[in-house]
Structures are given as C-alpha cells and as structure tokens.
Design an enzyme around this catalytic site. Structure first.
Site, mmCIF file in Angstrom:
data_model
loop_
_atom_site.group_PDB
_atom_site.id
_atom_site.type_symbol
_atom_site.label_atom_id
_atom_site.label_comp_id
_atom_site.label_asym_id
_atom_site.label_seq_id
_atom_site.Cartn_x
_atom_site.Cartn_y
_atom_site.Cartn_z
ATOM 1 N N HIS A 207 -10.108 3.664 -4.562
ATOM 2 C CA HIS A 207 -8.879 3.187 -3.924
ATOM 3 C C HIS A 207 -8.656 1.683 -4.043
ATOM 4 C CE1 HIS A 207 -11.477 1.910 -0.629
ATOM 5 N NE2 HIS A 207 -10.480 1.170 -0.198
HETATM 6 C C1 UD1 Z 1 -7.382 -0.655 3.399
HETATM 7 C C2 UD1 Z 1 -8.194 -1.938 3.492
HETATM 8 C C3 UD1 Z 1 -9.525 -1.738 2.784
HETATM 9 C C4 UD1 Z 1 -10.241 -0.466 3.218
HETATM 10 C C5 UD1 Z 1 -9.284 0.710 3.078
HETATM 11 C C6 UD1 Z 1 -9.913 2.024 3.506
HETATM 12 C C7 UD1 Z 1 -6.898 -4.065 3.576
HETATM 13 C C8 UD1 Z 1 -6.476 -5.240 2.773
HETATM 14 N N1 UD1 Z 1 -7.495 -3.067 2.878
HETATM 15 O O1 UD1 Z 1 -7.083 -0.485 2.010
HETATM 16 O O2 UD1 Z 1 -10.347 -2.853 3.051
HETATM 17 O O3 UD1 Z 1 -11.370 -0.241 2.404
HETATM 18 O O4 UD1 Z 1 -8.127 0.432 3.865
HETATM 19 O O5 UD1 Z 1 -9.058 3.104 3.246
HETATM 20 O O6 UD1 Z 1 -6.709 -4.053 4.757
HETATM 21 N N2 UD1 Z 1 -1.139 4.595 2.488
HETATM 22 C C9 UD1 Z 1 -0.637 5.816 2.874
HETATM 23 N N3 UD1 Z 1 -0.984 6.291 4.092
HETATM 24 C C10 UD1 Z 1 -1.809 5.632 4.930
HETATM 25 C C11 UD1 Z 1 -2.314 4.372 4.530
HETATM 26 C C12 UD1 Z 1 -1.983 3.878 3.313
HETATM 27 O O7 UD1 Z 1 0.094 6.471 2.155
HETATM 28 O O8 UD1 Z 1 -2.112 6.156 6.019
HETATM 29 C C13 UD1 Z 1 -0.799 4.074 1.141
HETATM 30 C C14 UD1 Z 1 0.406 3.202 1.120
HETATM 31 O O9 UD1 Z 1 1.081 3.450 -0.074
HETATM 32 C C15 UD1 Z 1 -0.151 1.815 1.076
HETATM 33 C C16 UD1 Z 1 -1.444 2.002 0.317
HETATM 34 O O10 UD1 Z 1 -1.887 3.305 0.664
HETATM 35 O O11 UD1 Z 1 0.697 0.899 0.462
HETATM 36 C C17 UD1 Z 1 -2.487 1.021 0.663
HETATM 37 O O12 UD1 Z 1 -2.761 0.987 2.059
HETATM 38 P P1 UD1 Z 1 -3.338 -0.333 2.744
HETATM 39 O O13 UD1 Z 1 -3.613 -0.084 4.172
HETATM 40 O O14 UD1 Z 1 -2.473 -1.477 2.387
HETATM 41 O O15 UD1 Z 1 -4.682 -0.581 1.975
HETATM 42 P P2 UD1 Z 1 -5.847 0.409 1.559
HETATM 43 O O16 UD1 Z 1 -5.844 0.486 0.077
HETATM 44 O O17 UD1 Z 1 -5.850 1.680 2.348
#
Ligand code: UD1
Length: 362
Positions: A207
């Site tokens: 991820h």
């Molecule tokens: C976040 C953390 C990372 C952690 C990870 C665990 C930051 C910078 N990153 O990364 O350190 O290892 O969580 O999972 O805080 N999305 C969904 N549904 C959700 C959450 C996210 O669809 O419930 C999708 C969205 O398109 C979003 C993308 O995932 O833009 C990324 O989510 P985000 O929370 O920004 O970062 P992670 O990659 O999950």
C-alpha cells in the site's frame, strides 16, 4: 488522570486495543478520538468490534484527501475537542497524518503530548510517515520508544531527556490474539478466492505510495509476485485497488489472488497459515517476525531493523533488479531456525505505558 487517545488509521486501532484494555483496569479516564482518516469498514470498524475496543467517544469524520487537506482537516476539527476535554495527556500513535495533527493541536493548546512508537526512523525523506514521526517526536513532551534502536535515534536528535523505553504495544495484542487463534476461538479467515488454506501460500500486502503510485513500479511488483511458484494471497488495501484501477493494471495475474483486507484475528490466522509474508507494511513485518514466518519486505529500508537479524526479514527494494531466480528464492525461503530474542518487549508494554503516563504527571 485523563488521557485522550487520537487514532485514525488501521495500525493505530491495533495499538489502541491493548492501551484501552490497560486503562480499563484503572480508575483513569480514557477518551478515544477517531479522526476518520480510515473509514472503510474493513480498515476501521472491524478492529473495534474484533479487538473489543470501546466505541470512539468522538468521531471527526475527516476521510481521504491530499496530505495538506487531511492533516489540516484533522487539525481544525480536533482543536475544539481537545479544548473541551482538557486532558492531562494527549496520546498520539505512530506516524500518520492523524498523529501529526493531533500532536500539533495539543502542543499549541499547551496540553501535554505523549508519542507512542516514538523514535522510529527510516531516514527516507520521501515517506510521509517519516515527516510525521520526526515532527511529532520533536513536538511531544514524552517519547515512548518501542525499542533500544528507537531510543538511540531519539538520543541522536537531542531528545533523550524526554524519551523512555516502553516496549512495543503491538506485541501485547499480537501474542494475545495468536493464542486465541491457536485455541480455536476465532472463525477461519476468508482468504482470497483461489487460495487453498491447506496448501502452502504466501500472504502479501502492498500500500505504500512509493510502490503503488507509479504505474511502471506497481506493474513490475505485481509481475514479480505473479511469477512466484506458490499462490500469493494479496489482501488489497483500498489505495492499492484504487491505484491499480487508475493505472489500468489487473492485480489478479499468475500466482496472485486478491482479496479483502482482514480483521486482526483473521490476519494473524492468515500469517500463521502461510508459508511466508511479502509486504511493504511496517506492522506486518513485525507480525511475521512475532509469528515465526519469513518476511520479504518490498522497500529499500525498514524502521524495524531487529527483524533483519537471522534472516527473518529481507529487504527487496526492486524485485526486477534481483533477477527472477534470486527473487523466487528470497520470497519462498523457509522460516529460519535462528533464535529471535525479544527486541520488542515482553507483551506488557501497554500497562507500562499507562504507568509511565501516571508517574510523569506527578
Ligand atoms: C495510512 C498511513 C500509513 C499507514 C496506513 C495503514 C499516512 C500518511 N499514512 O496510509 O502510515 O501505514 O495508513 O493502512 O497517514 N482509502 C479508502 N478507504 C479508507 C482509507 C483510505 O478507500 O478507509 C483510500 C483513499 O483512496 C485514500 C487512500 O486509500 O486516498 C490512502 O489513504 P490514506 O489514509 O491517505 O493513506 P494510507 O495509504 O492508508
């Protein structure tokens, strides 16, 4: 003593479980603020129900966005919550945008901040988590380091005076859930279609932005997994699914079978059932180590350097650069026989954290 825990993303919910349990046996007040950074049922709700965490007292409902939008959203929304709660400690977890925002809001209001999982460093300035952890460590009043290595990093940055070795609370929850899984207390996890739990399989997750966001990079990693001689159960994080779709890349190729992310007990069972782990997740590297499976980490470095000793974990920055035979040998190597020691603590870190918070108030 009153403590506000600020959590938002999946790995923080795992760490919240033992902390909430440790508070439950005390007279202290523990308030849970969920920022809503993770909002999918699979990334959030299943951890509360599965790990017996009390429902959040406050939910900020922030959701996804660019780093600025997400961090700023939490910052603005949490200000009035902390102002009203006036806790003795604001406890922030790990390295996410929610962590940084929680810490920043608290210090600006002269509320004391404790950082759980302080002192981890990748020294990779491309990682959003690295900015978040460095900034949070320098803002916080109390640095709860999970390892000796983390404590050394803090000392190198002039932060030894605020740092204390607490051990890693993830060990607490991982070992507790492992024992429950082995005792048959949890249903079998739903593995991706095409994976036979009775036959050898590798468990994989992916991820990190550096692996998912560039189409050529993601395509080469998936092709390398597809060429493995063992089926690969790829538990697809929403970010991976979204990026693959945007790049027009099919994830189910060759050995790769994708499925949904699992709840915590399901994940532990899936690791225990696997022949090994391939991942770019920090938490899963450690879970593989604690559960005795060889891990192959698709990154140039790791914060959890203790897992590298004895070949329990190997770093592979680029599977293509290794060449296929070496990549296959690495990803399918058996678990080492070497002794591990207990670099992450004794499984009682959460109680220690609560005790330290109380002592430091006095
Ligand atoms: C976040 C953390 C990372 C952690 C990870 C665990 C930051 C910078 N990153 O990364 O350190 O290892 O969580 O999972 O805080 N999305 C969904 N549904 C959700 C959450 C996210 O669809 O419930 C999708 C969205 O398109 C979003 C993308 O995932 O833009 C990324 O989510 P985000 O929370 O920004 O970062 P992670 O990659 O999950």
């Amino acid at each position: 003593m009153k403590v506000v825990s600020v959590v938002g993303a999946r790995p923080q919910l795992v760490k919240l479980a033992p902390i909430a349990a440790a508070f439950a046996g005390t007279g202290y007040e523990h308030v849970i603020v969920h920022t809503g950074q993770h909002y999918d049922v699979n990334l959030s709700d299943v951890f509360f129900s599965g790990l017996g965490i009390p429902d959040p007292d406050v939910h900020l409902g922030i959701g996804s966005g660019s780093h600025g939008v997400q961090t700023g959203g939490v910052l603005a929304a949490i200000d009035p919550v902390l102002a009203e709660q006036q806790p003795d400690w604001v406890l922030v977890y790990g390295d996410t945008n929610s962590t940084l925002a929680g810490a920043l809001s608290a210090v600006k209001q002269h509320l004391k901040v404790a950082h759980l999982e302080a002192g981890l460093r990748s020294f990779n300035r491309r990682m959003p988590e690295e900015h978040n952890r460095v900034l949070t460590d320098h803002a916080a009043d109390l640095l709860l380091a999970p390892t000796e290595e983390a404590l050394r990093h803090l000392a190198n940055e002039g932060l030894a005076g605020r740092a204390v070795l607490s051990g890693d609370v993830m060990v607490d929850v991982c070992l507790r859930v492992r024992d429950a899984v082995l005792a048959g207390e949890h249903p079998r996890p739903t593995l991706p279609e095409g994976i036979d739990p009775e036959q050898p399989y590798l468990l994989a997750t992916l991820h990190r932005p550096d692996n998912t966001d560039d189409p050529a990079r993601l395509a080469s990693i998936i092709a390398a997994m597809a060429d493995l001689p063992v089926p690969v159960a790829l538990l697809a994080h929403p970010r991976l699914k979204a990026r693959a779709e945007a790049h027009g890349l099919k994830l189910d190729q060759g050995a790769v079978h994708t499925g949904q992310p699992l709840g915590y007990a399901g994940l532990v069972a899936a690791v225990l059932g696997s022949a090994g782990v391939v991942t770019d997740s920090g938490g899963l590297q450690k879970e593989a180590y604690l559960l005795g499976r060889a891990c192959t980490t698709l990154r140039p470095e790791t914060e959890w350097v203790e897992t590298l000793a004895g070949d329990w974990n190997r770093l592979v920055p680029d599977p293509d650069a290794l060449g296929r035979p070496a990549w296959i040998e690495t990803a399918t190597r058996p678990a080492p026989q070497s002794e591990q020691g207990t670099p992450y603590g004794d499984g009682r870190a959460a109680e220690r954290v609560v005790r330290i918070l109380a002592e430091r108030l006095g």
